[in-house]
Design a protein around this motif. Structure first.
Motif, short mmCIF file in Angstrom:
data_model
loop_
_atom_site.label_atom_id
_atom_site.label_comp_id
_atom_site.label_asym_id
_atom_site.label_seq_id
_atom_site.Cartn_x
_atom_site.Cartn_y
_atom_site.Cartn_z
N PHE A 194 71.92 22.74 -22.05
CA PHE A 194 71.94 23.97 -21.66
C PHE A 194 72.08 24.17 -20.06
O PHE A 194 73.13 24.92 -19.87
CB PHE A 194 70.14 24.26 -21.89
N VAL A 195 71.88 23.02 -19.32
CA VAL A 195 72.37 23.11 -17.96
C VAL A 195 73.73 23.08 -17.85
O VAL A 195 74.35 23.85 -16.95
CB VAL A 195 71.61 22.28 -17.05
N LEU A 196 74.50 22.34 -18.48
CA LEU A 196 75.83 22.14 -18.45
C LEU A 196 76.45 23.29 -18.96
O LEU A 196 77.42 23.58 -18.45
CB LEU A 196 76.27 21.00 -19.43
N GLY A 197 75.92 24.06 -20.07
CA GLY A 197 76.38 25.21 -20.18
C GLY A 197 76.36 26.41 -19.59
O GLY A 197 77.30 27.32 -18.99
N LEU A 198 75.19 26.40 -18.58
CA LEU A 198 75.09 27.35 -17.57
C LEU A 198 76.22 27.27 -16.39
O LEU A 198 76.49 28.09 -15.74
CB LEU A 198 73.67 27.34 -17.04
N ALA A 199 76.20 25.87 -16.30
CA ALA A 199 76.98 25.40 -15.02
C ALA A 199 78.79 26.16 -15.49
O ALA A 199 79.34 26.56 -14.64
CB ALA A 199 77.22 24.12 -14.73
N ALA A 200 79.21 25.80 -16.87
CA ALA A 200 80.40 26.17 -17.13
C ALA A 200 80.39 27.71 -17.06
O ALA A 200 81.34 28.27 -16.62
CB ALA A 200 80.42 25.80 -18.50
N VAL A 201 79.62 28.36 -17.58
CA VAL A 201 79.45 29.76 -17.25
C VAL A 201 79.50 30.40 -16.03
O VAL A 201 80.42 31.17 -15.64
CB VAL A 201 78.30 30.69 -18.05
N SER A 202 78.89 29.57 -15.10
CA SER A 202 78.77 30.18 -13.73
C SER A 202 80.48 29.64 -13.11
O SER A 202 80.69 30.61 -12.29
CB SER A 202 77.83 29.09 -12.88
N VAL A 203 80.96 28.48 -13.41
CA VAL A 203 82.30 28.45 -12.86
C VAL A 203 83.34 29.43 -13.34
O VAL A 203 84.08 30.05 -12.59
CB VAL A 203 82.73 26.93 -13.19
N ILE A 204 83.23 29.68 -14.78
CA ILE A 204 84.04 30.49 -15.26
C ILE A 204 83.99 31.94 -14.69
O ILE A 204 85.01 32.59 -14.41
CB ILE A 204 84.00 30.81 -16.70
N GLY A 205 82.61 32.43 -14.45
CA GLY A 205 82.33 33.90 -13.92
C GLY A 205 82.94 33.78 -12.35
O GLY A 205 83.38 34.81 -11.86
N SER A 206 82.77 32.75 -11.72
CA SER A 206 83.06 32.75 -10.17
C SER A 206 84.64 32.78 -10.05
O SER A 206 85.12 33.45 -9.40
CB SER A 206 82.84 31.27 -9.63
N VAL A 207 85.49 32.03 -11.03
CA VAL A 207 86.77 32.23 -10.99
C VAL A 207 87.31 33.50 -11.25
O VAL A 207 88.36 34.02 -10.74
CB VAL A 207 87.51 31.16 -12.06
N LEU A 208 86.70 34.08 -12.38
CA LEU A 208 87.08 35.74 -12.83
C LEU A 208 86.70 36.28 -11.49
O LEU A 208 87.57 37.29 -11.44
CB LEU A 208 86.10 35.76 -13.94
N SER A 209 85.61 36.22 -11.09
CA SER A 209 85.28 37.27 -9.88
C SER A 209 86.30 37.05 -8.85
O SER A 209 86.79 38.13 -8.14
CB SER A 209 83.81 37.02 -9.42
N ALA A 210 86.73 35.66 -8.46
CA ALA A 210 87.55 35.57 -7.42
C ALA A 210 89.04 36.32 -7.80
O ALA A 210 89.64 36.79 -6.95
CB ALA A 210 87.75 34.20 -7.09
N MET A 211 89.36 36.07 -9.13
CA MET A 211 90.60 36.64 -9.40
C MET A 211 90.70 38.08 -9.41
O MET A 211 91.53 38.91 -8.88
CB MET A 211 90.93 36.22 -10.82
#
Length: 171
Positions: free
Chosen positions: A141-158
Motif C-alpha cells: 500500500f505504501v509503495l503504491g502511494l509513493a508511486a501515485v505521489s511520484v506520478i502526480g508530482s511529475v504530471l503537476s510539474a509538466m
C-alpha cells in the motif's frame, strides 16, 4: 512527501517513547524551515505573480481574510494533516506580504500541537502500529502511494512548465 513527518514521528516514538517531546520539537523545527523557504520564494513571487495564478476576486477575499485572521487561519491550517492544502496558505500569506514573524508563529503553534499530539499517541499505541506496519499488505500500500505521489508530482510539474511557457510566449 505527504505524511512524511507523521510517519517518522510514529516510527521513532514507537521505538523510543521517552523522547516523544524531542521528535515533536524536531518535526516542528523542520516544518518551520520548509515554511521559511516557501515564504522566501513566495515573497519574491509577490502579489503580481500570484494574481496571474488566482482569480483577482478570490485573491482579494483571501487577502482580507488572511490579514484579519492570520494567526487562526495559518495556525489551523498547520494543525490539519495532509491532504489539506497547507502550502497554499503559506504561499498566499507570503505573497500578500503578511509579516514573516506572524506566519512563523502561527504555524509553529499549529505544528507543535499537531506533532505533540501525534507523538503522544505514538508513545502510547506505537508498538501496535509498528506490528501492523510490518505486514506485507501495508508495504504494498505504501509503495503504491509513493508511486501515485511520484506520478502526480511529475504530471503537476509538466503542467506547470507548459503553463509557464504559454504565459511567457503570450507576454
Amino acid at each position: 512527501m505527504p505524511f512524511g513527518n507523521d510517519l517518522l514521528i510514529v516510527g521513532l516514538t514507537a521505538r523510543r517513547p521517552a523522547l516523544f517531546w524531542y521528535y515533536a520539537l524536531m518535526a516542528t523545527a523542520g516544518s518551520l524551515i520548509g515554511v521559511t523557504l516557501t515564504d522566501y520564494v513566495s515573497r519574491k513571487l509577490s502579489e503580481e505573480g500570484i494574481e496571474r495564478m488566482v482569480n483577482p476576486k478570490r485573491l482579494e477575499t483571501l487577502r482580507r481574510r488572511l490579514k484579519k485572521h492570520t494567526w487562526w487561519a495559518l495556525g489551523l491550517a498547520a494543525l490539519l494533516p495532509p491532504p489539506f492544502p497547507f502550502t497554499a496558505f503559506v504561499i498566499a500569506a507570503a505573497a500578500i506580504q503578511i509579516a514573516r514573524w506572524r506566519i512563523l508563529t502561527a504555524i509553529a503553534a499549529g505544528r507543535a500541537v499537531r506533532f505533540l499530539a501525534l507523538s503522544l499517541l505514538a508513545a502510547k499505541y506505537g508498538r501496535q502500529v509498528l506490528r501492523i506496519a510490518d505486514r506485507p499488505e501495508v508495504e504494498y500500500f505504501v509503495l503504491g502511494l509513493a508511486a501515485v505521489s511520484v506520478i502526480g508530482s511529475v504530471l503537476s510539474a509538466m503542467k506547470w512548465v507548459r503553463s509557464a511557457r504559454r504565459a511567457h510566449a503570450a507576454a
